[in-house]
Scaffold this active site. Structure first.
Site, PDB file in Angstrom:
ATOM      1  N   CYS A   9     -17.815  79.712  19.238  1.00 17.05           N
ATOM      2  CA  CYS A   9     -17.322  78.907  18.103  1.00 17.05           C
ATOM      3  C   CYS A   9     -16.915  77.603  18.735  1.00 17.05           C
ATOM      4  O   CYS A   9     -16.695  77.642  19.990  1.00 17.05           O
ATOM      5  CB  CYS A   9     -15.781  79.522  17.814  1.00 17.05           C
ATOM      6  N   CYS A  88     -18.717  80.578  13.859  1.00 19.04           N
ATOM      7  CA  CYS A  88     -18.279  79.376  12.916  1.00 19.04           C
ATOM      8  C   CYS A  88     -19.819  78.547  12.612  1.00 19.04           C
ATOM      9  O   CYS A  88     -20.627  78.495  13.599  1.00 19.04           O
ATOM     10  CB  CYS A  88     -17.398  78.371  13.514  1.00 19.04           C
ATOM     11  N   CYS A  96     -27.778  75.152  21.125  1.00 15.88           N
ATOM     12  CA  CYS A  96     -27.229  75.929  22.246  1.00 15.88           C
ATOM     13  C   CYS A  96     -28.071  75.859  23.529  1.00 15.88           C
ATOM     14  O   CYS A  96     -29.135  75.560  23.683  1.00 15.88           O
ATOM     15  CB  CYS A  96     -27.366  77.376  21.962  1.00 15.88           C
TER      16      CYS A  96
END
Length: 162
Positions: A9, A88, A96
């Site tokens: 998150c 989220c 990422c």
């Protein structure tokens, strides 16, 4: 061999921490050899006190929780993750880093309980803990050590729908 699961998150202060604590709680209760970690792309450096309260009220150990950067888990000496879950929408939209081991990645979005009015936050955090806890229990019950990545991905998508 321990199965490692990373939950992300953005601020690593509430939803991902709730997921880490609940998955580790269920793994211990079920005698499963799995370990959850949580992190954020822009960690706040603290855990929301409402998240800690919700976990404590459910009898979950919070002593090992902390807000960390996801960079900790992208290095060559990081534990290899089998699964990476974003909880989220903002973290799911971010690029990422590379995760060692090429884990199965899914998104299980939850509304931010911090957005509730202050007098409703304890209940919002408890409801979020329950929702996350249910999915983490379902995840902990999977036969992770015998599932292919394709089977695992399908099972995770089914859990999201339930």
């Amino acid at each position: 061999m321990t199965t490692n699961i990373l939950i992300l998150c953005t601020h690593n202060s509430a939803r991902s921490v709730l997921a880490e604590a609940m998955l580790n709680h269920w793994a211990a209760r079920l005698g499963k050899d799995l370990r959850a970690f949580s992190a954020g792309s822009a960690p706040s450096g603290r855990i929301n006190p409402h998240a800690l309260d919700a976990l404590r009220h459910a009898g979950v150990d919070v002593s090992s929780l902390g807000s960390k950067s996801w960079d900790v888990f992208s290095g060559t000496d990081a534990p290899e993750m089998r699964v990476v879950i974003t909880v989220c929408d903002s973290a799911a939209a971010e690029p990422c880093p590379y995760w060692p081991g090429g884990p199965v990645q899914v998104h299980w979005g939850y509304p931010d309980p911090s957005n509730a009015p202050e007098d409703e936050r304890p209940r919002a955090f408890e409801l979020t803990r329950q929702a996350i806890g249910t999915r983490m229990l379902q995840l902990a019950q999977l036969p992770l050590d015998t599932m292919s990545d394709a089977e695992l991905r399908q099972a995770l998508l089914e859990i999201e729908k339930s």
